[in-house]
Design an enzyme around this catalytic site. Structure first.
Site, mmCIF file in Angstrom:
data_model
loop_
_atom_site.group_PDB
_atom_site.id
_atom_site.type_symbol
_atom_site.label_atom_id
_atom_site.label_comp_id
_atom_site.label_asym_id
_atom_site.label_seq_id
_atom_site.Cartn_x
_atom_site.Cartn_y
_atom_site.Cartn_z
ATOM 1 N N SER A 177 32.075 31.277 38.135
ATOM 2 C CA SER A 177 31.927 32.765 37.981
ATOM 3 C C SER A 177 31.155 32.646 36.592
ATOM 4 O O SER A 177 31.664 31.835 35.771
ATOM 5 C CB SER A 177 32.969 33.578 37.883
ATOM 6 O OG SER A 177 32.666 35.014 37.371
ATOM 7 N N TYR A 190 41.617 35.773 35.010
ATOM 8 C CA TYR A 190 40.388 35.168 35.768
ATOM 9 C C TYR A 190 39.558 34.187 35.048
ATOM 10 O O TYR A 190 39.179 33.162 35.666
ATOM 11 C CB TYR A 190 39.646 36.298 36.385
ATOM 12 C CG TYR A 190 38.376 36.097 37.384
ATOM 13 C CD1 TYR A 190 38.719 35.782 38.571
ATOM 14 C CD2 TYR A 190 36.980 36.142 37.003
ATOM 15 C CE1 TYR A 190 37.657 35.596 39.740
ATOM 16 C CE2 TYR A 190 36.134 35.978 37.983
ATOM 17 C CZ TYR A 190 36.394 35.467 39.281
ATOM 18 O OH TYR A 190 35.421 35.344 40.175
#
Length: 335
Positions: A177, A190
């Protein structure tokens, strides 16, 4: 340096540069002439195929003739069953919880017993979860859960299947990501999991180069709408987890604002997964795949490409320009 010595050095250097350019041109042209990897005879293992990127990639690779081992957390669930119905007999649903050593061992046995003649060409580490919360809103268990799936799940799967991929001189792909390097507010756990994942992938790429195995990292931007991976929360979901000390620091009004901001940000993202799937297909089938595929909007590309190289003081200051960050500072109970 006099003119004659300069001329002599130039005379020595130019032919060397010319040779290097010719070698580069030859290598580049040979790569360009190389054909894409054909699906028939090759297998690919994909984790996280119940929905999202994994689901769509499994369908695409099946259509291209690959034997697809579609790892699903819930093999009897709606997603896995729909995938099986929409695919050919080559696609095999495999129960695979990437946090389970037993599941990974069983999946490897199934793959080995059903490999096509050419072998296992690629492992796509796609399984993952997303969540959002400020660091103080999260428990250590929240961090453990995130890292166990996004990081250790990929490590566990990769290490188990590396001998098969190495035998094929194939590919290992990791779905990361932009939050692996973009330290955005509310994405602490995350980001920790994805930054660790990229460190593992980078180290693996260097080691696997000796064996002819290529490693690629996919870095999607805002694809929340396309995958439904983003977990939506209510005020009570967050507030009820707070102890008295946190309730004295974060007001309910600020939490409401944070929820509204997060939801509105997700709505501005991509509505389908096509760009990510195309990047995955390139990483799997191209003769010379990229090491990284950053997949963001055209307007965001320059910013995100520059961001990792900017001084930390400057990247931290970026957030002070956000209206959300300014409102946050005003609404916190700071003593």
């Amino acid at each position: 340096m006099n003119a004659s010595s300069f001329t002599y050095q130039l005379f020595c250097i130019v032919p060397g540069l010319a040779v290097l350019l010719l070698v580069f041109a030859k290598v580049f042209s040979s790569r360009c002439r190389s054909s894409l990897v054909d699906g028939p005879g090759w297998a690919v293992l994909i984790t996280g195929c119940d929905s999202g990127f994994g689901y769509e990639l499994a369908r695409c690779l099946d259509h291209k003739g690959f034997v697809v081992f579609a790892g699903c957390l819930f093999p009897q669930g709606t997603g896995a069953q729909n995938l099986a119905k929409q695919s050919s007999h080559r696609l095999k649903i495999v129960k695979l919880d990437v946090t389970s050593d037993a599941d990974v061992r069983q999946a490897k046995t199934i793959v080995q017993e059903n490999l096509p003649e050419k072998g296992l060409w690629a492992v796509v580490n796609n399984a993952g979860i997303s969540d959002w919360a400020e660091i103080e809103w999260s428990t250590i268990e929240d961090f453990h859960h995130m890292v166990d799936i996004n990081l250790f799940g990929s490590i566990r799967t990769t290490v188990a299947f590396l001998p098969l991929v190495r035998a094929a001189k194939g590919r290992v792909i990791f779905v990361s990501s932009i939050f692996a390097f973009f330290n955005c507010l509310n994405m602490g756990s995350y980001s920790v999991s994805k930054r660790g994942l990229e460190a593992f992938a980078d180290c693996l790429r260097v080691e696997m180069a000796s064996f002819g195995v290529k490693v690629s990292i996919i870095q999607p931007g805002n694809f929340g709408q396309a995958t439904n991976i983003v977990k939506m929360k209510t005020l009570s979901d967050i507030w009820l987890k707070f102890d008295d000390e946190r309730k004295q620091t974060f007001s309910q009004d600020y939490i409401k604002l944070a929820i509204e901001y997060f939801v509105s940000t997700c709505r501005t993202g991509f509505t389908n997964a096509d760009k990510v799937i195309n990047a995955m297909l390139h990483a799997i089938t191209a003769p010379s795949p990229n090491r990284r595929y950053m997949i963001v909007s055209a307007t965001d590309r320059v910013f995100f490409q520059l961001y990792p190289y900017l001084p930390t003081a400057l990247t931290d200051a970026v957030f002070s320009l956000s209206s959300m960050y300014a409102a946050r500072k005003e609404m916190l109970y700071v003593k």
